[in-house]
Motif scaffolding. Sequence first.
Motif, PDB file in Angstrom:
ATOM      1  N   GLU A 153      34.537  24.948  97.323  1.00  0.00           N
ATOM      2  CA  GLU A 153      34.865  26.329  96.953  1.00  0.00           C
ATOM      3  C   GLU A 153      35.923  26.338  95.863  1.00  0.00           C
ATOM      4  O   GLU A 153      36.753  25.428  95.779  1.00  0.00           O
ATOM      5  CB  GLU A 153      35.397  27.094  98.173  1.00  0.00           C
ATOM      6  N   ILE A 154      35.863  27.376  95.049  1.00  0.00           N
ATOM      7  CA  ILE A 154      36.901  27.589  94.037  1.00  0.00           C
ATOM      8  C   ILE A 154      37.902  28.584  94.609  1.00  0.00           C
ATOM      9  O   ILE A 154      37.522  29.682  95.026  1.00  0.00           O
ATOM     10  CB  ILE A 154      36.298  28.146  92.726  1.00  0.00           C
ATOM     11  N   SER A 155      39.158  28.183  94.662  1.00  0.00           N
ATOM     12  CA  SER A 155      40.224  29.089  95.128  1.00  0.00           C
ATOM     13  C   SER A 155      40.811  29.801  93.916  1.00  0.00           C
ATOM     14  O   SER A 155      41.319  29.161  92.992  1.00  0.00           O
ATOM     15  CB  SER A 155      41.318  28.296  95.852  1.00  0.00           C
ATOM     16  N   VAL A 156      40.729  31.140  93.933  1.00  0.00           N
ATOM     17  CA  VAL A 156      41.203  31.961  92.819  1.00  0.00           C
ATOM     18  C   VAL A 156      42.426  32.740  93.291  1.00  0.00           C
ATOM     19  O   VAL A 156      42.330  33.558  94.215  1.00  0.00           O
ATOM     20  CB  VAL A 156      40.105  32.936  92.340  1.00  0.00           C
ATOM     21  N   TYR A 157      43.592  32.502  92.666  1.00  0.00           N
ATOM     22  CA  TYR A 157      44.843  33.172  93.032  1.00  0.00           C
ATOM     23  C   TYR A 157      45.094  34.309  92.043  1.00  0.00           C
ATOM     24  O   TYR A 157      45.182  34.092  90.830  1.00  0.00           O
ATOM     25  CB  TYR A 157      46.007  32.179  93.012  1.00  0.00           C
ATOM     26  N   LEU A 158      45.190  35.527  92.582  1.00  0.00           N
ATOM     27  CA  LEU A 158      45.273  36.715  91.746  1.00  0.00           C
ATOM     28  C   LEU A 158      46.715  37.131  91.473  1.00  0.00           C
ATOM     29  O   LEU A 158      47.630  36.827  92.257  1.00  0.00           O
ATOM     30  CB  LEU A 158      44.534  37.874  92.420  1.00  0.00           C
ATOM     31  N   LYS A 159      46.896  37.842  90.368  1.00  0.00           N
ATOM     32  CA  LYS A 159      48.214  38.361  90.015  1.00  0.00           C
ATOM     33  C   LYS A 159      48.603  39.492  90.958  1.00  0.00           C
ATOM     34  O   LYS A 159      47.737  40.155  91.536  1.00  0.00           O
ATOM     35  CB  LYS A 159      48.206  38.870  88.576  1.00  0.00           C
ATOM     36  N   SER A 160      49.886  39.701  91.102  1.00  0.00           N
ATOM     37  CA  SER A 160      50.396  40.746  91.995  1.00  0.00           C
ATOM     38  C   SER A 160      49.932  42.128  91.526  1.00  0.00           C
ATOM     39  O   SER A 160      49.972  42.437  90.325  1.00  0.00           O
ATOM     40  CB  SER A 160      51.928  40.692  92.028  1.00  0.00           C
ATOM     41  N   GLY A 161      49.494  42.956  92.478  1.00  0.00           N
ATOM     42  CA  GLY A 161      49.060  44.312  92.166  1.00  0.00           C
ATOM     43  C   GLY A 161      47.613  44.405  91.715  1.00  0.00           C
ATOM     44  O   GLY A 161      47.150  45.497  91.342  1.00  0.00           O
ATOM     45  N   THR A 162      46.877  43.299  91.779  1.00  0.00           N
ATOM     46  CA  THR A 162      45.471  43.297  91.343  1.00  0.00           C
ATOM     47  C   THR A 162      44.573  43.899  92.427  1.00  0.00           C
ATOM     48  O   THR A 162      44.780  43.666  93.619  1.00  0.00           O
ATOM     49  CB  THR A 162      45.004  41.856  91.041  1.00  0.00           C
ATOM     50  N   ASP A 163      43.568  44.674  92.006  1.00  0.00           N
ATOM     51  CA  ASP A 163      42.568  45.213  92.940  1.00  0.00           C
ATOM     52  C   ASP A 163      41.590  44.084  93.298  1.00  0.00           C
ATOM     53  O   ASP A 163      40.721  43.712  92.494  1.00  0.00           O
ATOM     54  CB  ASP A 163      41.834  46.380  92.276  1.00  0.00           C
ATOM     55  N   THR A 164      41.733  43.540  94.510  1.00  0.00           N
ATOM     56  CA  THR A 164      40.938  42.372  94.913  1.00  0.00           C
ATOM     57  C   THR A 164      39.432  42.679  94.957  1.00  0.00           C
ATOM     58  O   THR A 164      38.603  41.844  94.580  1.00  0.00           O
ATOM     59  CB  THR A 164      41.391  41.860  96.290  1.00  0.00           C
ATOM     60  N   ASN A 165      39.067  43.871  95.422  1.00  0.00           N
ATOM     61  CA  ASN A 165      37.656  44.240  95.504  1.00  0.00           C
ATOM     62  C   ASN A 165      37.002  44.340  94.129  1.00  0.00           C
ATOM     63  O   ASN A 165      35.835  43.965  93.946  1.00  0.00           O
ATOM     64  CB  ASN A 165      37.489  45.569  96.242  1.00  0.00           C
ATOM     65  N   LEU A 166      37.773  44.835  93.174  1.00  0.00           N
ATOM     66  CA  LEU A 166      37.267  44.964  91.803  1.00  0.00           C
ATOM     67  C   LEU A 166      36.980  43.581  91.215  1.00  0.00           C
ATOM     68  O   LEU A 166      35.922  43.352  90.605  1.00  0.00           O
ATOM     69  CB  LEU A 166      38.288  45.717  90.939  1.00  0.00           C
ATOM     70  N   VAL A 167      37.925  42.642  91.407  1.00  0.00           N
ATOM     71  CA  VAL A 167      37.752  41.270  90.889  1.00  0.00           C
ATOM     72  C   VAL A 167      36.601  40.570  91.622  1.00  0.00           C
ATOM     73  O   VAL A 167      35.809  39.848  91.024  1.00  0.00           O
ATOM     74  CB  VAL A 167      39.062  40.458  91.044  1.00  0.00           C
ATOM     75  N   LYS A 168      36.520  40.810  92.945  1.00  0.00           N
ATOM     76  CA  LYS A 168      35.449  40.206  93.743  1.00  0.00           C
ATOM     77  C   LYS A 168      34.077  40.620  93.207  1.00  0.00           C
ATOM     78  O   LYS A 168      33.193  39.779  93.011  1.00  0.00           O
ATOM     79  CB  LYS A 168      35.592  40.625  95.206  1.00  0.00           C
ATOM     80  N   ASN A 169      33.895  41.919  92.974  1.00  0.00           N
ATOM     81  CA  ASN A 169      32.618  42.420  92.465  1.00  0.00           C
ATOM     82  C   ASN A 169      32.310  41.882  91.064  1.00  0.00           C
ATOM     83  O   ASN A 169      31.140  41.623  90.736  1.00  0.00           O
ATOM     84  CB  ASN A 169      32.627  43.949  92.439  1.00  0.00           C
ATOM     85  N   ARG A 170      33.358  41.704  90.274  1.00  0.00           N
ATOM     86  CA  ARG A 170      33.177  41.163  88.917  1.00  0.00           C
ATOM     87  C   ARG A 170      32.697  39.707  88.973  1.00  0.00           C
ATOM     88  O   ARG A 170      31.782  39.315  88.255  1.00  0.00           O
ATOM     89  CB  ARG A 170      34.514  41.255  88.159  1.00  0.00           C
ATOM     90  N   ILE A 171      33.303  38.924  89.845  1.00  0.00           N
ATOM     91  CA  ILE A 171      32.944  37.502  89.961  1.00  0.00           C
ATOM     92  C   ILE A 171      31.540  37.340  90.545  1.00  0.00           C
ATOM     93  O   ILE A 171      30.795  36.438  90.153  1.00  0.00           O
ATOM     94  CB  ILE A 171      33.982  36.742  90.818  1.00  0.00           C
ATOM     95  N   LYS A 172      31.155  38.211  91.473  1.00  0.00           N
ATOM     96  CA  LYS A 172      29.832  38.123  92.100  1.00  0.00           C
ATOM     97  C   LYS A 172      28.703  38.318  91.092  1.00  0.00           C
ATOM     98  O   LYS A 172      27.564  37.903  91.327  1.00  0.00           O
ATOM     99  CB  LYS A 172      29.710  39.161  93.219  1.00  0.00           C
ATOM    100  N   GLU A 173      29.037  38.951  89.947  1.00  0.00           N
ATOM    101  CA  GLU A 173      28.034  39.156  88.902  1.00  0.00           C
ATOM    102  C   GLU A 173      27.760  37.893  88.099  1.00  0.00           C
ATOM    103  O   GLU A 173      26.749  37.801  87.401  1.00  0.00           O
ATOM    104  CB  GLU A 173      28.497  40.268  87.945  1.00  0.00           C
ATOM    105  N   PHE A 174      28.669  36.913  88.203  1.00  0.00           N
ATOM    106  CA  PHE A 174      28.500  35.675  87.441  1.00  0.00           C
ATOM    107  C   PHE A 174      27.305  34.876  87.960  1.00  0.00           C
ATOM    108  O   PHE A 174      27.025  34.856  89.161  1.00  0.00           O
ATOM    109  CB  PHE A 174      29.763  34.808  87.510  1.00  0.00           C
ATOM    110  N   GLU A 175      26.635  34.195  87.040  1.00  0.00           N
ATOM    111  CA  GLU A 175      25.497  33.342  87.404  1.00  0.00           C
ATOM    112  C   GLU A 175      25.964  32.152  88.243  1.00  0.00           C
ATOM    113  O   GLU A 175      27.053  31.613  88.004  1.00  0.00           O
ATOM    114  CB  GLU A 175      24.816  32.838  86.127  1.00  0.00           C
ATOM    115  N   HIS A 176      25.172  31.766  89.229  1.00  0.00           N
ATOM    116  CA  HIS A 176      25.397  30.623  90.138  1.00  0.00           C
ATOM    117  C   HIS A 176      26.407  30.912  91.249  1.00  0.00           C
ATOM    118  O   HIS A 176      26.642  30.048  92.080  1.00  0.00           O
ATOM    119  CB  HIS A 176      25.853  29.365  89.383  1.00  0.00           C
ATOM    120  N   VAL A 177      27.003  32.104  91.276  1.00  0.00           N
ATOM    121  CA  VAL A 177      27.942  32.446  92.350  1.00  0.00           C
ATOM    122  C   VAL A 177      27.154  32.963  93.551  1.00  0.00           C
ATOM    123  O   VAL A 177      26.351  33.887  93.425  1.00  0.00           O
ATOM    124  CB  VAL A 177      28.965  33.504  91.884  1.00  0.00           C
ATOM    125  N   GLU A 178      27.389  32.351  94.726  1.00  0.00           N
ATOM    126  CA  GLU A 178      26.678  32.757  95.938  1.00  0.00           C
ATOM    127  C   GLU A 178      27.474  33.780  96.738  1.00  0.00           C
ATOM    128  O   GLU A 178      26.968  34.840  97.063  1.00  0.00           O
ATOM    129  CB  GLU A 178      26.379  31.524  96.803  1.00  0.00           C
TER     130      GLU A 178
END
Length: 302
Positions: free
Chosen positions: A81-106
């Motif tokens: 797994e890739i561990s992604v550490y987010l900046k303070s105050g980031t909307d985690t759900n927004l980033v999650k949905n963005r990453i899920k759009e990437f190719e090869h991400v399960e």
Amino acid sequence: MSDKKLKIKKQVKKHIPKDWLCELRILYRLTMETFYDIKRTGIVNLVIITTMAAILTIFGSFFRTAMSISSFAHELGNVLEISVYLKSGTDTNLVKNRIKEFEHVETVKIISKDVSWQNLKREMDLPDISNPLPDTLHVKVDKPENISAVFKKIKQLNSVEDMSYAQELAKKIQTLNHVVNTITVLVIIIMGILTITIINNTIQLVIQSRKDEIEIMRLMGVSNWYIRFPLIMQGAFYGFTGAIIAIIPLNFVQNGLINMHKFFMVPSPLYAQSLVIFTMFLMAILFGAGGSFLCIKKHLQV
């Protein structure tokens, strides 16, 4: 003019009734010729079949082992797994949905900083301070070889503070897969060369022993395929018989690999043994018949 004659010949041939009994007799005669040729070869048959069985055993063992190693590599890749550490105050759900759009991400799993902090406090005796941990995303990729490409895409996001994954393990998995696949291809090439060489030399001896008989058949106007067919079938027979013998040692390899899968609790590839046996028989017959055919073209001008 010749094209016109050929068309007329084809039209006439279509209207000639087929004598199936005659064709069966011809097939029977060709089959008997094949057995006579094998009988003439004598003790050499045993040497050829044993050599073929040894070559096929090596091929089957490498092929079956390659399938198991690929299965192990796939299982190891699933836990990467890739561990992604987010900046303070980031909307985690927004980033999650963005990453899920990437190719090869399960999958993308959110691990909030509060959960991480509670888990860390249970494992370690920490002073009563404010939570310094960031929100984390665990990203799972479909295949180990795609981790690097996904890692680079995620790194470009502005909301990402830092990232990590077992890079060395992923590289070792890719290298292992590459090495095993390369060795399997090399074994197939070597198997083909050895098989064709052995069959070529054997059929050459048969042709020399039947030289006068073949010359008489030519003078009688016998079809070229009538001369070729028994020799091609003889090569296929060597491949088929060698494959049957190779199944015995291959079963020991199969049982050993199954025990290894059970020990490490990794599922064995579906229909692995059946696929290996089918491929082994197919290649043995094709290489055997192909070796005979090449020898006929080289040493027998029919």
